[in-house]
Design an enzyme around this catalytic site. Structure first.
Site, PDB file in Angstrom:
ATOM      1  CB  SER A  39      10.911  23.181  91.299  1.00  0.00           C
ATOM      2  OG  SER A  39      10.507  22.228  90.349  1.00  0.00           O
ATOM      3  CG  ASP A  40       9.816  17.869  95.512  1.00  0.00           C
ATOM      4  OD1 ASP A  40      10.949  17.922  96.025  1.00  0.00           O
ATOM      5  OD2 ASP A  40       9.118  16.849  95.494  1.00  0.00           O
ATOM      6  CD  GLN A  41      11.318  15.352  87.992  1.00  0.00           C
ATOM      7  OE1 GLN A  41      12.461  14.966  88.156  1.00  0.00           O
ATOM      8  NE2 GLN A  41      10.879  15.856  86.850  1.00  0.00           N
ATOM      9  N   GLY A  88       6.198  19.558  90.813  1.00  0.00           N
ATOM     10  CA  GLY A  88       5.491  20.622  91.501  1.00  0.00           C
ATOM     11  C   GLY A  88       6.242  21.922  91.296  1.00  0.00           C
TER      12      GLY A  88
END
Length: 192
Positions: free
Chosen positions: A68-70, A105
């Site tokens: 996960s990425d933000q 993401g």
């Protein structure tokens, strides 16, 4: 069920994943998180989420790996993690009274088959009009130096909001559980 691995060192993401009552472990992926020239923010978070999962696939065969990425986006500007008190205050003052989009993401990689599901889950926050004094008090109290956009939605940061809009509030904290459950279901994982 293949074992679940969270490709993150984030305590916030671990707390969110624990809500699903599924056993999991976590490890910190080592990737270059630099934005590519001209890369749209949606593609950035999708790419980084996938790369985080892929970075651990070699050492974790036969796992379902969650990456996960933000990023926070104000207009066309990507707001990263501020890392300093001063930068956090600057970011929040820039966002005062503005609409900020949080793009998270999400990737679920089956390291046994190589199949990877990838998505981006948006969430929008409109911040209140904030004074410098309010911003400095907030940053001093919560120290959101490792958070995109300089606030922690799961804590006192909610006091900065005028309104929110999105399909999955957990995406604002960095791991969109509603979409993750969809992905896990496609891999045969039963939740609950």
């Amino acid at each position: 069920m293949l074992p679940l691995l969270l490709a993150s060192s984030s305590a916030y993401r671990r707390e969110l994943l624990a809500r699903l009552h599924l056993p999991f472990t976590w490890a910190s992926p080592d990737i270059d998180e630099q934005r590519l020239d001209g890369e749209p923010p949606v593609e950035l978070v999708r790419r980084l989420a996938r790369q985080k999962a892929e970075a651990l696939a070699g050492s974790h065969p036969r796992h379902l790996i969650i990456g996960s990425d933000q990023v926070a986006v104000l207009g066309e500007q990507v707001l990263g993690k501020p890392h300093t008190f001063e930068r956090a205050c600057e970011q929040l003052l820039e966002c005062s009274g503005q609409q900020v989009s949080f793009l998270t993401g999400l990737a679920l990689l089956n390291s046994a088959t190589g199949q990877c599901q990838v998505d981006c889950v948006p969430f929008t926050v409109t911040l209140r009009e904030l004074s410098r004094e309010q911003v400095e008090r907030y940053v001093a109290a919560e120290q959101p130096l490792d958070c995109a956009g300089s606030f922690k939605a799961e804590g006192l940061g909610v006091s900065l909001f005028q309104s929110t809009h999105g399909c999955d509030a957990t995406s604002l904290i960095g791991l969109p559980l509603i979409r993750l459950v969809d992905m896990l279901t496609k891999e045969g994982v039963m939740v609950p």
